[in-house]
Design an enzyme around this catalytic site. Structure first.
Site, PDB file in Angstrom:
ATOM      1  CG  LEU A  66      -1.621  -1.081   0.666  1.00 35.57           C
ATOM      2  CD1 LEU A  66      -2.968  -0.591   2.792  1.00 35.57           C
ATOM      3  CD2 LEU A  66      -3.048  -0.330   0.405  1.00 35.57           C
ATOM      4  CE1 TYR A  67       4.262   5.824   3.135  1.00 34.99           C
ATOM      5  CE2 TYR A  67       6.210   4.291   2.558  1.00 34.99           C
ATOM      6  CZ  TYR A  67       5.812   5.854   3.305  1.00 34.99           C
ATOM      7  OH  TYR A  67       6.816   6.647   3.624  1.00 34.99           O
ATOM      8  CB  THR A  68       5.873   0.875  -2.191  1.00 37.35           C
ATOM      9  OG1 THR A  68       5.031  -0.402  -2.495  1.00 37.35           O
ATOM     10  CG2 THR A  68       7.021   1.153  -1.199  1.00 37.35           C
ATOM     11  CE  LYS A  71       4.495   8.158   0.808  1.00 36.46           C
ATOM     12  NZ  LYS A  71       4.751  10.406   0.755  1.00 36.46           N
TER      13      LYS A  71
END
Length: 160
Positions: A66-68, A71
């Site tokens: 999710l984070y990558t 981003k």
């Protein structure tokens, strides 16, 4: 304008619910997209837009989908914005910090000493918030007027 949205704990793909996904993307991709849009309208010619991403979009940690993913979307938004706003001399760039000694890093990695991460960097230390702030300040200043559409890794030499 500096866009610095971050938060949330690492979570394996098979445990992510649709609700968690929607909330995460709203904070890390949707909100920044509309901030970029607003900045493009509100900034005077020659303005600066700087977004904070992460080197994790290039090293892909476990639990970081999710984070990558969010981003990575932000990185692509800024690349296109650099082209679209360039006619007005507005620069749009990304700063991608490496392992930086922040409350978020420590909260997401309780009890970690970060020795392995430090050993992977050329400078053999965790970054400090001031290290990242110096790169942002450079991009916001007059000496960076010929830099746009770039992703600068502020990572102590982690990435080649």
């Amino acid at each position: 304008m500096v866009i610095n949205a971050a938060g949330g704990l690492p979570e394996a793909i098979d445990t992510v619910t649709e609700e968690v996904y929607d909330q995460f993307m709203a904070v890390h991709a949707k909100g920044p997209f509309f901030l970029i849009q607003h900045a493009g309208r509100a900034l005077r010619d020659g303005g600066r837009i700087i977004a904070i991403s992460t080197v994790n979009t290039r090293i892909h940690p476990h639990g970081g989908a999710l984070y990558t993913g969010a981003k990575g979307a932000l990185e692509n938004f800024t690349a296109v914005a650099a082209i679209e706003f360039g006619r007005r001399q507005i620069t749009v760039n990304i700063v991608s910090p490496g392992f930086t000694d922040t409350e978020l890093l420590r909260a997401n990695n309780p009890g970690s000493t970060f020795e392995a991460e430090v050993a992977r960097t050329a400078l053999r230390r965790l970054g400090q918030p001031e290290d990242v702030a110096a790169v942002v300040a450079f991009l916001a200043g007059p000496d960076s007027g010929w830099i746009s559409g770039q992703n600068l890794a502020a990572d102590g030499g982690l990435l080649p």
